[in-house]
Design a protein around this motif. Structure first.
Motif, PDB file in Angstrom:
ATOM      1  N   ASP A  75       1.008  -1.129   0.062  1.00 52.58           N
ATOM      2  CA  ASP A  75      -0.123   0.093  -0.013  1.00 52.58           C
ATOM      3  C   ASP A  75       0.903   1.337   0.053  1.00 52.58           C
ATOM      4  O   ASP A  75       0.291   2.238  -0.542  1.00 52.58           O
ATOM      5  CB  ASP A  75      -0.991  -0.094   1.272  1.00 52.58           C
ATOM      6  N   MET A  76       2.089   1.388   0.530  1.00 55.20           N
ATOM      7  CA  MET A  76       2.971   2.267   0.725  1.00 55.20           C
ATOM      8  C   MET A  76       3.692   2.547  -0.950  1.00 55.20           C
ATOM      9  O   MET A  76       4.193   3.642  -0.765  1.00 55.20           O
ATOM     10  CB  MET A  76       3.876   2.177   1.811  1.00 55.20           C
ATOM     11  N   LEU A  77       3.772   1.463  -1.399  1.00 59.51           N
ATOM     12  CA  LEU A  77       4.616   1.692  -2.710  1.00 59.51           C
ATOM     13  C   LEU A  77       3.645   1.669  -4.105  1.00 59.51           C
ATOM     14  O   LEU A  77       4.271   2.071  -5.100  1.00 59.51           O
ATOM     15  CB  LEU A  77       5.314   0.440  -2.848  1.00 59.51           C
ATOM     16  N   GLN A  78       2.531   1.456  -4.015  1.00 57.42           N
ATOM     17  CA  GLN A  78       1.828   1.041  -5.096  1.00 57.42           C
ATOM     18  C   GLN A  78       1.378   2.119  -6.035  1.00 57.42           C
ATOM     19  O   GLN A  78       1.082   2.004  -7.384  1.00 57.42           O
ATOM     20  CB  GLN A  78       0.323   0.313  -4.691  1.00 57.42           C
ATOM     21  N   TYR A  79       1.571   3.335  -5.467  1.00 52.76           N
ATOM     22  CA  TYR A  79       1.135   4.802  -6.192  1.00 52.76           C
ATOM     23  C   TYR A  79       2.588   5.218  -7.017  1.00 52.76           C
ATOM     24  O   TYR A  79       2.648   6.260  -7.638  1.00 52.76           O
ATOM     25  CB  TYR A  79       0.645   5.735  -5.594  1.00 52.76           C
ATOM     26  N   GLU A  80       3.739   4.530  -6.733  1.00 56.02           N
ATOM     27  CA  GLU A  80       4.746   4.696  -7.423  1.00 56.02           C
ATOM     28  C   GLU A  80       5.115   4.232  -8.743  1.00 56.02           C
ATOM     29  O   GLU A  80       4.741   2.906  -8.895  1.00 56.02           O
ATOM     30  CB  GLU A  80       6.194   4.391  -6.450  1.00 56.02           C
ATOM     31  N   ASP A  81       5.480   4.832  -9.576  1.00 57.74           N
ATOM     32  CA  ASP A  81       5.828   4.304 -11.074  1.00 57.74           C
ATOM     33  C   ASP A  81       7.290   3.442 -11.107  1.00 57.74           C
ATOM     34  O   ASP A  81       7.197   2.483 -11.806  1.00 57.74           O
ATOM     35  CB  ASP A  81       5.553   5.532 -12.081  1.00 57.74           C
ATOM     36  N   ASP A  82       7.992   4.154 -10.453  1.00 55.90           N
ATOM     37  CA  ASP A  82       9.326   3.111 -10.434  1.00 55.90           C
ATOM     38  C   ASP A  82       9.663   2.909  -8.840  1.00 55.90           C
ATOM     39  O   ASP A  82       9.686   4.097  -8.184  1.00 55.90           O
ATOM     40  CB  ASP A  82      10.516   4.208 -11.423  1.00 55.90           C
ATOM     41  N   ILE A  83      10.450   1.613  -8.588  1.00 58.18           N
ATOM     42  CA  ILE A  83      10.845   1.549  -7.319  1.00 58.18           C
ATOM     43  C   ILE A  83      12.170   0.816  -7.493  1.00 58.18           C
ATOM     44  O   ILE A  83      12.327   0.139  -8.217  1.00 58.18           O
ATOM     45  CB  ILE A  83      10.090   0.816  -6.468  1.00 58.18           C
ATOM     46  N   ILE A  84      13.442   1.327  -6.987  1.00 54.74           N
ATOM     47  CA  ILE A  84      14.379   0.602  -6.950  1.00 54.74           C
ATOM     48  C   ILE A  84      14.899   0.197  -5.579  1.00 54.74           C
ATOM     49  O   ILE A  84      14.849   0.739  -4.655  1.00 54.74           O
ATOM     50  CB  ILE A  84      15.732   1.678  -7.319  1.00 54.74           C
ATOM     51  N   PHE A  85      15.150  -0.848  -5.399  1.00 50.81           N
ATOM     52  CA  PHE A  85      15.488  -1.839  -4.093  1.00 50.81           C
ATOM     53  C   PHE A  85      16.961  -1.766  -4.140  1.00 50.81           C
ATOM     54  O   PHE A  85      17.561  -2.496  -5.066  1.00 50.81           O
ATOM     55  CB  PHE A  85      14.892  -3.201  -4.161  1.00 50.81           C
ATOM     56  N   LEU A  86      17.522  -1.197  -3.173  1.00 53.73           N
ATOM     57  CA  LEU A  86      18.927  -1.214  -3.083  1.00 53.73           C
ATOM     58  C   LEU A  86      19.271  -2.364  -1.964  1.00 53.73           C
ATOM     59  O   LEU A  86      19.171  -2.242  -0.898  1.00 53.73           O
ATOM     60  CB  LEU A  86      19.479   0.279  -2.518  1.00 53.73           C
ATOM     61  N   THR A  87      19.824  -3.542  -2.640  1.00 55.58           N
ATOM     62  CA  THR A  87      20.365  -4.433  -1.773  1.00 55.58           C
ATOM     63  C   THR A  87      21.884  -4.696  -1.657  1.00 55.58           C
ATOM     64  O   THR A  87      22.623  -4.347  -2.864  1.00 55.58           O
ATOM     65  CB  THR A  87      19.737  -5.785  -2.196  1.00 55.58           C
TER      66      THR A  87
END
Length: 326
Positions: A75-87
């Motif tokens: 729910d916190m992320l669903q409105y973002e077009d792009d998400i980068i996961f830094l691992t």
């Protein structure tokens, strides 16, 4: 755009100074049940599980705790077009990426990953590799193996981390600037410092959206299939063979090139030991691959046919060291 890190990262953590320039974009997933910083937005994963259980990877206590609250994280992320996961090399840092990636979503998921160092043990390296074995649903990946830095003669571990940090500081802004320009599934090439598409396909071909008639149901259905990775293939007959072929395309692997080279050398040995005339052009494909392709299959089929012409008692089969491709 959202940048997602965890409180368990070794290289990517809330204290990394690189992130200060992207303060409004950062989300820290706190895996250990408490808020770790007031500087960035936090998502707190409650510690529910107790007792014995797997310590790392899918099915571990921490992973299961996060999966229990995956709806809230989504729910916190669903409105973002792009998400980068830094691992990084800590498998825990992959948990948010792995859980969100495996959900039905509309976001463009980008991954920055680095493997564990050899000094961290084989178990951690194995689990980390397993969690990256399926890149389906990933729009782009930047994979940096910092293992090479360990070959340098550092006075202490802090000097080693400083060198890695300086390299990340150089690359990260370029990666961030390039994300908005990524159209097809791509990987970040460290030599040219640009994103390179995984295959020669258009954006429209990458996501197959079709309305087709189901013979056993008097209705039409609107289906979307991602070609990168495993998908649910319908049991009913599809009229477009080309689309089905694309759906069955194999998943790109981080170690695909290594697998490709190992199997190619094996084919050469097989041909040589059995006096089979065999020519193979070196693969010119640039980027992550599945380790095998139609060209590889054609060569294997040719050798199999030639080998079948030789009496079984005279056939010579070279050993294949599976450890080389695992």
């Amino acid at each position: 755009m959202k940048i997602v890190i965890t409180d368990s990262g070794i290289l990517w953590h809330y204290g990394n100074p690189i992130l200060k320039n992207y303060k409004d974009l950062v989300l820290v997933v706190c895996l250990h049940g408490s808020k770790v910083t007031d500087e960035y937005e936090c998502f707190i994963c409650p510690r529910k599980s107790v007792g014995l259980g797997m310590s790392m990877g899918v099915g571990s206590r921490v992973y299961n705790d996060l999966e229990d609250v995956a709806d809230e994280l989504y729910d916190m992320l669903q409105y973002e077009d792009d998400i980068i996961f830094l691992t990084d090399g800590n498998p825990d840092s992959l948990y948010p990426y792995h859980i969100i990636k495996n959900r039905r979503h509309h976001m463009n998921i980008h991954l920055w990953a680095s493997p564990p160092w050899s000094i961290e043990g084989k178990a951690r390296m194995k689990i980390h590799k397993e969690m990256l074995s399926d890149l389906s649903g990933v729009k782009s990946i930047c994979y940096i193996d910092t293992q090479e830095y360990l070959k340098n003669d550092y006075k202490n571990f802090g000097a080693f981390l400083e060198d890695v940090q300086n390299y990340f500081e150089e690359i990260f802004p370029i990666v961030m600037d390039g994300i908005s320009k990524v159209e097809n599934e791509s990987y970040f090439d460290l030599a040219s410092k640009t994103y390179i598409p995984l295959g020669k396909i258009s954006g429209e071909e990458a996501i197959l959206k079709s309305t087709e008639y189901l013979s056993d149901k008097d209705e039409y259905t609107d289906n979307t299939y991602l070609i990168e990775g495993m998908v649910d293939i319908p049991e009913y007959q599809r009229s477009d063979k080309y689309k089905k072929d694309i759906i069955y395309r194999q998943v790109a692997r981080i170690d695909g090139k290594k697998i490709c080279n190992t199997l190619r050398e094996y084919r050469f040995k097989l041909a040589q030991m059995n006096s089979i005339e065999f020519n193979s052009e070196e693969c010119s494909y640039v980027g992550a691959c599945a380790g095998t392709c139609e060209k590889c299959d054609e060569e294997a089929e040719y050798l199999s046919m030639k080998l079948s012409e030789i009496p079984k008692e005279k056939q010579r089969i070279p050993d294949l060291n599976l450890g080389e491709v695992e």
